[in-house]
Scaffold this active site. Structure first.
Site, short mmCIF file in Angstrom:
data_model
loop_
_atom_site.label_atom_id
_atom_site.label_comp_id
_atom_site.label_asym_id
_atom_site.label_seq_id
_atom_site.Cartn_x
_atom_site.Cartn_y
_atom_site.Cartn_z
N ASN A 105 0.81 -1.23 0.00
CA ASN A 105 0.00 0.00 0.00
C ASN A 105 0.84 1.28 0.00
O ASN A 105 0.49 2.25 -0.65
CB ASN A 105 -1.00 0.01 1.15
CG ASN A 105 -0.32 -0.01 2.50
OD1 ASN A 105 0.64 -0.73 2.69
ND2 ASN A 105 -0.80 0.78 3.43
N LYS B 150 12.30 -8.15 1.50
CA LYS B 150 11.40 -8.82 0.55
C LYS B 150 10.19 -7.91 0.34
O LYS B 150 9.31 -7.81 1.20
CB LYS B 150 10.94 -10.19 1.05
CG LYS B 150 10.34 -11.01 -0.10
CD LYS B 150 9.16 -11.85 0.23
CE LYS B 150 7.83 -11.19 0.26
NZ LYS B 150 7.32 -10.65 -1.01
N GLY C 56 -0.60 -7.94 6.60
CA GLY C 56 -1.87 -8.39 7.18
C GLY C 56 -1.65 -9.20 8.46
O GLY C 56 -0.58 -9.78 8.68
N GLU D 221 3.81 -4.82 12.27
CA GLU D 221 2.90 -3.69 12.01
C GLU D 221 1.79 -4.25 11.15
O GLU D 221 1.98 -4.52 9.96
CB GLU D 221 3.63 -2.56 11.26
CG GLU D 221 4.84 -2.00 11.96
CD GLU D 221 4.49 -1.08 13.13
OE1 GLU D 221 3.30 -0.94 13.45
OE2 GLU D 221 5.42 -0.53 13.72
N CYS E 263 -3.39 1.51 6.60
CA CYS E 263 -3.64 0.71 7.82
C CYS E 263 -4.30 1.56 8.89
O CYS E 263 -5.00 1.04 9.74
CB CYS E 263 -2.33 0.11 8.31
SG CYS E 263 -1.05 1.35 8.54
N GLU F 162 -11.22 -5.79 8.14
CA GLU F 162 -10.48 -4.76 7.42
C GLU F 162 -10.76 -4.90 5.92
O GLU F 162 -10.62 -5.99 5.38
CB GLU F 162 -8.98 -4.91 7.68
CG GLU F 162 -8.17 -3.80 7.07
CD GLU F 162 -6.68 -3.97 7.28
OE1 GLU F 162 -6.18 -5.10 7.16
OE2 GLU F 162 -6.01 -2.96 7.55
N LYS G 202 -3.25 -4.99 20.41
CA LYS G 202 -4.05 -6.19 20.06
C LYS G 202 -3.56 -6.79 18.72
O LYS G 202 -2.36 -6.88 18.47
CB LYS G 202 -5.54 -5.83 20.05
CG LYS G 202 -5.99 -5.43 21.46
CD LYS G 202 -7.43 -5.02 21.70
CE LYS G 202 -8.51 -4.99 20.78
NZ LYS G 202 -9.75 -4.38 21.25
N GLU H 219 7.95 1.09 15.48
CA GLU H 219 8.91 1.67 14.55
C GLU H 219 8.83 3.19 14.71
O GLU H 219 7.92 3.71 15.32
CB GLU H 219 8.58 1.25 13.12
CG GLU H 219 8.83 -0.23 12.91
CD GLU H 219 8.83 -0.63 11.46
OE1 GLU H 219 9.91 -0.96 10.95
OE2 GLU H 219 7.75 -0.60 10.84
P1 NAP Z 1 0.21 -9.35 3.29
O1 NAP Z 1 -0.56 -10.20 2.36
O2 NAP Z 1 0.28 -9.76 4.71
O3 NAP Z 1 1.66 -9.23 2.64
C1 NAP Z 1 2.66 -8.44 3.24
C2 NAP Z 1 4.00 -8.97 2.83
O4 NAP Z 1 4.15 -10.28 3.35
C3 NAP Z 1 4.18 -9.09 1.32
O5 NAP Z 1 5.52 -8.80 1.00
C4 NAP Z 1 3.89 -10.56 1.08
O6 NAP Z 1 4.48 -11.07 -0.09
C5 NAP Z 1 4.54 -11.16 2.30
N1 NAP Z 1 4.11 -12.52 2.61
C6 NAP Z 1 2.99 -13.17 2.23
N2 NAP Z 1 3.01 -14.43 2.73
C7 NAP Z 1 4.16 -14.57 3.44
C8 NAP Z 1 4.75 -15.63 4.19
N3 NAP Z 1 4.16 -16.81 4.34
N4 NAP Z 1 5.94 -15.41 4.77
C9 NAP Z 1 6.57 -14.20 4.66
N5 NAP Z 1 6.05 -13.17 3.95
C10 NAP Z 1 4.86 -13.35 3.35
O7 NAP Z 1 -0.32 -7.86 3.33
P2 NAP Z 1 -0.65 -6.94 2.11
O8 NAP Z 1 -1.93 -7.43 1.53
O9 NAP Z 1 0.55 -6.81 1.23
O10 NAP Z 1 -0.86 -5.52 2.83
C11 NAP Z 1 -2.04 -5.10 3.39
C12 NAP Z 1 -2.02 -5.31 4.90
O11 NAP Z 1 -0.91 -4.62 5.47
C13 NAP Z 1 -3.24 -4.72 5.55
O12 NAP Z 1 -3.73 -5.60 6.53
C14 NAP Z 1 -2.72 -3.45 6.21
O13 NAP Z 1 -3.47 -3.01 7.30
C15 NAP Z 1 -1.36 -3.88 6.60
N6 NAP Z 1 -0.52 -2.70 6.83
C16 NAP Z 1 -0.14 -2.39 8.11
C17 NAP Z 1 0.62 -1.26 8.35
C18 NAP Z 1 1.05 -0.90 9.74
O14 NAP Z 1 2.03 -0.16 9.87
N7 NAP Z 1 0.41 -1.36 10.79
C19 NAP Z 1 1.00 -0.44 7.29
C20 NAP Z 1 0.58 -0.78 6.02
C21 NAP Z 1 -0.17 -1.92 5.80
P3 NAP Z 1 3.63 -11.18 -1.47
O15 NAP Z 1 3.32 -9.80 -1.84
O16 NAP Z 1 4.57 -11.83 -2.39
O17 NAP Z 1 2.42 -11.98 -1.15
#
Ligand code: NAP
Length: 497
Positions: free
Chosen positions: A156, A179, A233, A254, A288, A389, A459, A466
């Site tokens: 994002n 990565k 996520g 995060e 997020c 979400e 939670k 960070e």
């Molecule tokens: P995601 O599906 O959890 O993916 C995040 C990262 O993890 C990607 O690089 C993904 O790679 C990788 N990944 C997927 N499966 C993995 C595994 N088994 N082992 C290690 N890495 C793995 O999240 P997203 O859909 O990209 O992002 C949206 C989420 O991020 C939302 O829930 C949002 O709230 C959260 N977010 C949180 C913050 C915060 O600071 N709290 C900030 C921004 C976003 P691939 O892309 O190759 O699948």
């Protein structure tokens, strides 16, 4: 970086070398147009192994590990300079990949550079500590790098989120394997190039794109990885946390959010309506910290909702590089389809869709992953659309009767990332702010961020922090030292202290 007309896949970075010949590639599709942007070389488990070993070797070398803080700070400042020099390239790579509007992409580069400057200033000034002795010795606390940090980022806001991790991890003296998300691989690759050009020794910062489901486990479970920093996520975060737990290494997480944005009747309703609109729709809701659950005191509920509807109707949904565009597409077609499914599901369950709830009718946007700003009402906080979400431009609006009713609803969710309160009553603001389960509370404002303030969630929204000085300590481990000042040995349990 390759462009749509350049057929060579974008290489990635291990040990200061560009890896070009890979058997698999990520085909990158522009979510605004549906056209292929370019191909990016995808790493394998053996690339991960090579990258981790390279980071381990480089981070152990005295040239990096023992680099004096002011010299490290010069390199971090140089990275900031180069980011600004190459800001169009960085911003464009993010815009092409996740469809965020140009202005936001450019601002992410400026803010990312500021994060490097902040970390430079911090590392040059952060000291070790002398702690009170209880005997004839000098007691010190010193801070050391973990070694190799695995940094895993989402799609994002890749520029901002990568800078948050990389600036602090480099400041703290670690080696890194990044990565990036498969939807947004190239801004991380460009940051790798910038770090090399700025004088980060080859191997210290490596970037390996590839599907998380294929190479993620290899990275997190690699024996030489001593810390994981993950943004993404909650479910992937839980899995990473379990793996890190088995290895007894720290994992900074995060994760997701479904943040309550609260408007009391005594608030400045114009400012609150402006903020509520930005809080959910900026970045097409792919934030997020989005204020996705709106709670409005019942006596002004109808008035405030009409004010937000009016503002949302005026938002310009357009191609991300169109002048004046405020909302671009979702970052991917599957993400847009998910948003659509969630809104359609709520509609079937009896929710009222006050505005939006559909794709744009403008034929110029027909090939992109667009979805119109949407306000859903007639729901309770327990409904699926209010609890999950969505990560899209969808606001869930709900009334509340009094503070008790509000607190019941606001905290009744698995997440705890951010929150906002609008009221003229500072005592109430304090009470509610302290009672909210949230890592961040905005009072009479929303989405103010500072690289100097810690960021993170309660939670299921995560663990650890960070940004800020705490965010640099996150990437360091603590070592305690005792220096005897006695001529004879006077330690051990036989001496009461
Ligand atoms: P995601 O599906 O959890 O993916 C995040 C990262 O993890 C990607 O690089 C993904 O790679 C990788 N990944 C997927 N499966 C993995 C595994 N088994 N082992 C290690 N890495 C793995 O999240 P997203 O859909 O990209 O992002 C949206 C989420 O991020 C939302 O829930 C949002 O709230 C959260 N977010 C949180 C913050 C915060 O600071 N709290 C900030 C921004 C976003 P691939 O892309 O190759 O699948």
């Amino acid at each position: 970086m390759s462009t749509a007309t350049d057929v060579r896949p974008v290489p990635f970075l291990i040990g200061g070398e560009w890896i070009k010949d890979t058997s698999s590639h990520i085909t990158h599709v522009n979510p605004a147009t549906g056209e292929v942007n370019y191909q990016v070389c995808a790493g394998t488990e053996s690339d991960i192994d090579a990258a981790v070993k390279s980071a381990h070797e480089a981070a152990r070398k005295p040239a990096w590990r023992n680099m004096l803080p002011h010299v490290r700070a010069q390199i971090l400042n140089k990275i900031a300079d180069l980011m600004l020099e190459r800001s169009d390239l960085l911003a464009r790579s993010q815009m092409l990949e996740n469809g965020k509007v140009w202005k936001e992409c450019k601002n992410q580069v400026i803010n990312g550079a500021a994060t490097f400057r902040y970390c430079a200033a911090a590392i040059e000034t952060l000291g070790s500590e002398i702690t009170p002795p209880r005997g004839n010795y000098l007691a010190m606390t010193v801070y050391e790098p973990w070694g190799v940090v695995a940094a895993i980022t989402p799609w994002n806001s890749p520029i901002t989120l990568t800078c948050n991790k990389i600036a602090a991890a480099l400041a703290a003296g670690n080696g890194i394997v990044l990565k990036p998300a498969s939807y947004t691989p190239t801004s991380g690759i460009e940051l790798g190039r910038i770090a090399l050009d700025a004088g980060v020794p080859p191997g210290v910062f490596n970037v390996v794109p590839g599907a998380g489901s294929k190479i993620g486990d290899a990275l997190v479970s690699h024996p030489l990885v001593r810390m994981v920093s993950f943004t993404g996520g909650t479910e992937v975060g839980r899995r990473i946390s379990e793996m890190a737990g088995r290895k007894i290494i720290p994992a900074v997480l995060e994760l997701g959010g479904k943040s309550p944005h609260i408007i009391f009747a005594d608030a400045d309703l114009n400012a609150a309506a402006d903020a509520a609109t930005v809080a959910i729709f900026e970045g097409t809701g792919q934030s997020c910290t989005a204020g996705s659950r709106l709670f409005v005191e019942r006596k002004v509920y109808d008035q405030v909702i009409s004010m937000i509807m009016e503002r949302a109707r005026a938002l310009r949904v357009d191609l991300p590089d169109a002048p004046g565009a405020q909302l671009g597409p979702s970052a991917s077609f599957s993400q847009r389809d998910f948003i659509e499914k969630m809104v359609d599901g709520a509609r079937k369950e009896g929710a009222e869709i006050l505005i939006g709830g559909l794709r744009p009718t403008d034929p110029r946007l027909a090939k992109g992953a667009f979805y119109m700003p949407t306000i859903v009402a007639g729901i309770t906080n327990k409904s699926n659309i209010a609890q999950q979400e969505i990560f899209g431009p969808v606001l869930c609006a709900m009334p509340f009767d009094n503070e008790d009713d509000l607190m019941q609803q606001a905290n009744d969710i698995s997440y705890g990332l951010a929150s906002g309160i609008w009221t003229a009553d500072y005592k109430r603001a304090w009470r509610v702010a302290r009672a909210l389960d949230a890592g961040m509370v905005w009072i009479n404002t929303y989405k103010q961020f500072s690289t100097a303030s810690p960021f993170g969630g309660f939670k299921d929204s995560g663990l650890g922090r960070e940004k800020g000085l705490q965010g640099i300590r996150t990437y360091q481990q603590v070592k305690t030292m005792f220096w005897s000042m006695s001529d004879t040995f006077d330690g051990g349990f036989s001496i009461a202290k």
